[in-house]
Design a protein around this motif. Structure first.
Motif, PDB file in Angstrom:
ATOM      1  N   UNK A  36       8.371   6.225  -5.205  1.00 55.79           N
ATOM      2  CA  UNK A  36       8.740   4.950  -5.326  1.00 55.79           C
ATOM      3  C   UNK A  36       7.251   4.410  -4.815  1.00 55.79           C
ATOM      4  N   UNK A  37       6.498   5.101  -3.994  1.00 56.97           N
ATOM      5  CA  UNK A  37       5.252   4.628  -3.361  1.00 56.97           C
ATOM      6  C   UNK A  37       4.172   4.751  -4.406  1.00 56.97           C
ATOM      7  N   UNK A  38       4.391   5.915  -5.432  1.00 60.33           N
ATOM      8  CA  UNK A  38       3.442   5.882  -6.578  1.00 60.33           C
ATOM      9  C   UNK A  38       3.461   4.674  -7.402  1.00 60.33           C
ATOM     10  N   UNK A  39       4.783   4.475  -7.714  1.00 57.91           N
ATOM     11  CA  UNK A  39       4.988   3.200  -8.835  1.00 57.91           C
ATOM     12  C   UNK A  39       4.937   1.660  -8.350  1.00 57.91           C
ATOM     13  N   UNK A  40       4.765   1.685  -6.960  1.00 52.44           N
ATOM     14  CA  UNK A  40       4.711   0.254  -6.430  1.00 52.44           C
ATOM     15  C   UNK A  40       3.065   0.054  -5.767  1.00 52.44           C
ATOM     16  N   UNK A  41       2.213   1.335  -6.068  1.00 58.46           N
ATOM     17  CA  UNK A  41       0.936   1.442  -5.551  1.00 58.46           C
ATOM     18  C   UNK A  41       0.025   0.662  -6.278  1.00 58.46           C
ATOM     19  N   UNK A  42      -1.174   0.067  -5.583  1.00 48.74           N
ATOM     20  CA  UNK A  42      -2.401  -0.581  -6.328  1.00 48.74           C
ATOM     21  C   UNK A  42      -2.094  -2.311  -6.687  1.00 48.74           C
ATOM     22  N   UNK A  43      -2.860  -2.646  -7.439  1.00 49.99           N
ATOM     23  CA  UNK A  43      -2.944  -4.329  -7.678  1.00 49.99           C
ATOM     24  C   UNK A  43      -2.541  -4.392  -9.186  1.00 49.99           C
ATOM     25  N   UNK A  44      -1.817  -3.654  -9.906  1.00 55.70           N
ATOM     26  CA  UNK A  44      -1.319  -3.599 -11.085  1.00 55.70           C
ATOM     27  C   UNK A  44      -0.110  -4.706 -10.972  1.00 55.70           C
ATOM     28  N   UNK A  45       0.120  -5.476 -11.986  1.00 60.64           N
ATOM     29  CA  UNK A  45       1.102  -6.587 -12.075  1.00 60.64           C
ATOM     30  C   UNK A  45       2.566  -5.770 -11.970  1.00 60.64           C
ATOM     31  N   UNK A  46       2.673  -4.691 -12.812  1.00 60.68           N
ATOM     32  CA  UNK A  46       4.139  -4.110 -12.710  1.00 60.68           C
ATOM     33  C   UNK A  46       4.227  -3.410 -11.366  1.00 60.68           C
ATOM     34  N   UNK A  47       3.257  -2.955 -10.721  1.00 62.85           N
ATOM     35  CA  UNK A  47       3.738  -2.159  -9.267  1.00 62.85           C
ATOM     36  C   UNK A  47       4.335  -3.639  -8.359  1.00 62.85           C
ATOM     37  N   UNK A  48       3.786  -4.939  -8.496  1.00 59.25           N
ATOM     38  CA  UNK A  48       4.319  -5.817  -7.805  1.00 59.25           C
ATOM     39  C   UNK A  48       5.785  -6.176  -8.268  1.00 59.25           C
ATOM     40  N   UNK A  49       5.990  -6.304  -9.659  1.00 61.45           N
ATOM     41  CA  UNK A  49       7.329  -6.470 -10.295  1.00 61.45           C
ATOM     42  C   UNK A  49       8.196  -5.343  -9.669  1.00 61.45           C
ATOM     43  N   UNK A  50       7.767  -4.044  -9.621  1.00 63.82           N
ATOM     44  CA  UNK A  50       8.938  -3.017  -9.089  1.00 63.82           C
ATOM     45  C   UNK A  50       8.898  -3.253  -7.712  1.00 63.82           C
ATOM     46  N   UNK A  51       8.048  -3.621  -6.780  1.00 60.76           N
ATOM     47  CA  UNK A  51       8.195  -3.703  -5.499  1.00 60.76           C
ATOM     48  C   UNK A  51       9.044  -4.956  -5.150  1.00 60.76           C
TER      49      UNK A  51
END
Length: 543
Positions: free
Chosen positions: A378-393
């Motif tokens: 979960x940490x990996x797929x929510x990391x960084x500034x990519x838009x999809x990381x925000x969507x999944x967060x």
């Protein structure tokens, strides 16, 4: 063997254990740029596990008239019984004797055993692979010798045999080989497709009925295979890519984990391996996924002025209601674009996987490696500034309501678990829409983990930095976060951390604390509380 036993009036007994190379875990590999990436690996370890089948024991006297040179000669005898005897002696002798392993290699036992992997005699095959399994355990030279003798090709041929004992040996050898970093890329290139087709798809339940149906031997074969994948997935970017692209591999891992959750087997060791594989394959995911997939997830480009999901340090960035509504509608549009029926690597970023990881966090009570891997993924797929990381967060926070299960884990977590858990919360705090609501849930739990004096138990420095980063993300947009830090005795702890600069690690946490305290001073309504506790403006604003 019967002739030999009869001549020597020996007795048959139980086997010496095959040594399985699945012991201690290596440290996680982390991205320097962002705490949100972890890699999970398993390496050589001291623990072995018991093999099955009948072999001659040390006590039986069955090996009284044989030595290593004789045993190696028997491997090239025309009589299969002598081949079995030679291999059985090697397996017995090399179980835990490093010198015997070295001597066997110098006597050219490795190429002779490889030639017996696909003998027409099944007993010869079993004993040859059993001997090799012990010869290569915790021995890098023997592993390399096996590979150089075309051993991987012969092993994959042997894996096609419909014999569970043999398949257990072959997958055990593969797992042992995969603990050597210098062999991982080659193993991935030469084994993944066949292993997926022959073992992963049928035994995960993905093929056929869709239900996991494994006898005890098949369960061990699948466990060995997922352990092998777990090691490979911690290798290079090239190997991660190959694993993501291997048809059926990711689907098998997902199906096995999902099916195990449905039947209440979340503690299963193969589930642990599978979740670790998924975690490693989600490492640097947005940087390594196909550009076409990334473009679809990113949707319409944000304007350069927008810092919607940025981690904010030392400043305020108010978000208008209009901006929030714009991004909410954009998220929904992208959701519809992402396949509702994910296949292969698409699973790694599909919204459904957040629910799978959430269920693991909630249902897996005993196996801390599984929950650590789930929080790391979960940490990996929510990391960084990519838009999809925000969507999944935001999906994790608002639909999956993941904060409570994560905080439950934080209360009892060891240092390894705290790294991934606080890294995940750090990512969530960057992307959360409602910082006030998040503040009321997390501030007290996180401050509890911070040291406030010399005698206090202190988590690792990177955990402290994660916690302070969470608090900072919340403080810059939530007065409630600043208020709660004061209420739960956070000021005393933050000033202690700020003053502690006796090492490079403590220097990092000190700078993070100074930044947070500087932001807290911006709340003028709290100045009276600060002064009541004995702190002045200079304390907050000094570096």
């Amino acid at each position: 063997l019967q002739r030999f036993q009869s001549n020597n009036r020996s007795r048959l007994g139980a086997a010496g254990a095959y040594a399985g190379e699945h012991g201690s875990r290596a440290p996680s590999v982390r991205s320097l740029a962002e705490s949100g990436h972890h890699l999970h690996d398993q390496r050589d370890g001291g623990s072995g596990y018991n093999g099955h089948g009948a072999l001659l024991t040390q006590q039986s006297g069955g090996f009284d008239d044989i030595d290593l040179p004789s045993a190696v000669k028997y491997l090239i005898a025309s009589d299969p019984n002598l081949q079995v005897l030679g291999a059985a002696y090697l397996q017995h002798k090399c179980y835990s004797d490093g010198n015997a392993k070295k001597q066997a290699r110098s006597l050219q036992a490795m190429p002779k055993l490889v030639k017996l992997f696909n003998s027409p005699n099944q007993e010869v095959q079993r004993h040859a692979t059993g001997a090799m399994r012990n010869l290569i355990y915790d021995n890098a030279e023997n592993k390399l010798a096996l590979v150089e003798e075309n051993g991987i090709y012969e092993l994959m041929r042997t894996l096609r045999e419909p014999d569970d004992e043999l398949r257990k040996n072959v997958t055990g050898i593969l797992w042992n080989l995969s603990s050597s970093d210098n062999l991982k890329d080659r193993l991935a290139r030469d084994t993944l497709e066949q292993l997926t087709d022959l073992v992963l798809v049928p035994l995960s339940g993905l093929g056929g009925s869709g239900v996991i149906q494994q006898n005890p031997s098949e369960a061990e074969i699948f466990y060995n295979s997922t352990g092998f994948l777990r090691n490979l997935s911690s290798a290079s970017q090239q190997t991660r890519q190959k694993m993501r692209e291997c048809h059926g591999l990711v689907d098998s891992m997902i199906h096995y984990v999902n099916s195990s959750l449905e039947v209440g087997k979340s503690e299963d060791k193969s589930v642990e391996n599978a979740v670790c594989v998924l975690r490693n394959l989600s490492y640097r995911l947005y940087d390594e996924m196909p550009p076409s997939s990334l473009q679809r997830l990113e949707g319409h480009r944000r304007s350069n002025n927008s810092t919607m999901t940025g981690e904010l340090v030392g400043c305020f960035s108010p978000q208008s209601k209009k901006a929030r509504e714009h991004y909410m509608s954009a998220d929904i549009v992208t959701f519809t674009e992402v396949s509702k029926d994910p296949k292969g690597m698409e699973w790694l970023w599909n919204p459904q996987i957040v629910g799978i990881y959430n269920r693991l966090l909630q249902r897996c009570e005993l196996n801390k490696h599984t929950t650590e891997a789930a929080s790391g993924a979960l940490q990996n797929i929510t990391a960084g500034d990519r838009r999809w990381a925000g969507v999944l967060s935001r999906l994790a926070l608002e639909q999956e309501r993941i904060l409570n299960p994560v905080l439950d884990r934080v209360r009892t977590a060891d240092h390894h678990q705290l790294r991934s858990l606080t890294g995940l919360i750090r990512n969530l705090s960057r992307h959360a829409r409602n910082k006030d609501e998040m503040s009321t849930k997390v501030v007290s739990h996180l401050i509890e983990k911070l040291p406030g004096s010399v005698g206090d138990k202190s988590p690792p420095a990177d955990v402290i930095v994660n916690i302070i980063a969470v608090l900072n993300n919340l403080v810059v947009e939530s007065p409630m976060a600043a208020r709660d830090i004061v209420y739960f005795d956070g000021l005393r702890k933050l000033f202690y951390i700020k003053k502690r600069r006796d090492s490079s690690d403590n220097e990092k946490s000190s700078r993070a604390a100074a930044s947070l305290l500087g932001n807290m001073w911006q709340y003028t309504k709290l100045h009276r509380d600060f002064k009541t506790k004995g702190y002045r403006k200079e304390d907050f604003l000094s570096l």
